[in-house]
Motif scaffolding. Structure first.
Motif, PDB file in Angstrom:
ATOM      1  N   MET A  39       0.886  -1.390   0.126  1.00 37.47           N
ATOM      2  CA  MET A  39       0.078   0.107   0.034  1.00 37.47           C
ATOM      3  C   MET A  39       0.818   1.222  -0.039  1.00 37.47           C
ATOM      4  SD  MET A  39       1.129   0.770   3.053  1.00 37.47           S
ATOM      5  CE  MET A  39      -0.148   2.177   3.583  1.00 37.47           C
ATOM      6  N   THR A  40       0.334   2.344  -0.296  1.00 36.74           N
ATOM      7  CA  THR A  40       1.146   3.657   0.100  1.00 36.74           C
ATOM      8  C   THR A  40       0.201   4.579   0.939  1.00 36.74           C
ATOM      9  OG1 THR A  40       0.064   4.627  -2.181  1.00 36.74           O
ATOM     10  CG2 THR A  40       2.111   3.601  -2.167  1.00 36.74           C
ATOM     11  N   ALA A  41       0.737   5.229   1.577  1.00 35.20           N
ATOM     12  CA  ALA A  41       0.203   6.389   2.581  1.00 35.20           C
ATOM     13  C   ALA A  41       1.244   7.320   3.106  1.00 35.20           C
ATOM     14  CB  ALA A  41      -0.227   5.584   3.914  1.00 35.20           C
ATOM     15  N   TYR A  42       0.810   8.477   3.229  1.00 33.78           N
ATOM     16  CA  TYR A  42       1.779   9.591   3.414  1.00 33.78           C
ATOM     17  C   TYR A  42       2.732   9.649   2.415  1.00 33.78           C
ATOM     18  CZ  TYR A  42      -0.954   9.439   7.707  1.00 33.78           C
ATOM     19  OH  TYR A  42      -1.845   9.262   8.697  1.00 33.78           O
ATOM     20  N   ASN A  43       2.659   9.150   1.157  1.00 28.26           N
ATOM     21  CA  ASN A  43       3.361   9.340  -0.037  1.00 28.26           C
ATOM     22  C   ASN A  43       4.662   8.444   0.258  1.00 28.26           C
ATOM     23  OD1 ASN A  43       4.255   9.846  -2.585  1.00 28.26           O
ATOM     24  ND2 ASN A  43       5.694  11.470  -1.832  1.00 28.26           N
TER      25      ASN A  43
END
Length: 118
Positions: A39-43
């Motif tokens: 996943m991706t979060a906060y770039n």
């Protein structure tokens, strides 16, 4: 870096000297967390279990970062310092040419995974 939808685009956009280290770190994390989803979060690209982030990594202008749950850093703080790394509350940064040993990364992310439920 601009926002990226997945690990491949994040790594491709990173400075060229960091790409092999990022790809290697991605593989170590995937192997240590076989039940996790990318996943991706906060770039930042990372790995989650049941929608909760277990570990993520990032490239900065001069270094890379590995981020896990705080208890994992606390558990392995002495080992991180012994390896010449400077841990923060939830992560550790390092130059691409001086990455932590795979076994240490695996211990960090497995400990992080264990603390999701605890």
């Amino acid at each position: 870096m601009t926002p990226h939808a997945d690990h491949d685009s994040y790594i491709a956009a990173a400075p060229e000297p960091f790409r092999p280290a990022l790809q290697h770190l991605r593989g170590v994390l995937a192997q240590a967390l076989p039940d996790a989803e990318e996943m991706t979060a906060y770039n930042m690209p990372g790995f989650s279990v049941q929608g909760r982030v277990v570990a993520s990594y990032a490239a900065f202008s001069k270094q890379l970062g590995l981020y896990v749950l705080g208890p994992a850093i606390a558990t392995h703080a002495e080992e991180l310092r012994a390896a010449g790394l400077k841990p923060s509350k939830t992560g550790v940064t390092f130059p691409a040419h001086k990455m932590p040993a795979d076994q240490l990364v695996e211990r960090l992310v497995r400990t992080s995974r264990e603390h999701l439920d605890g």
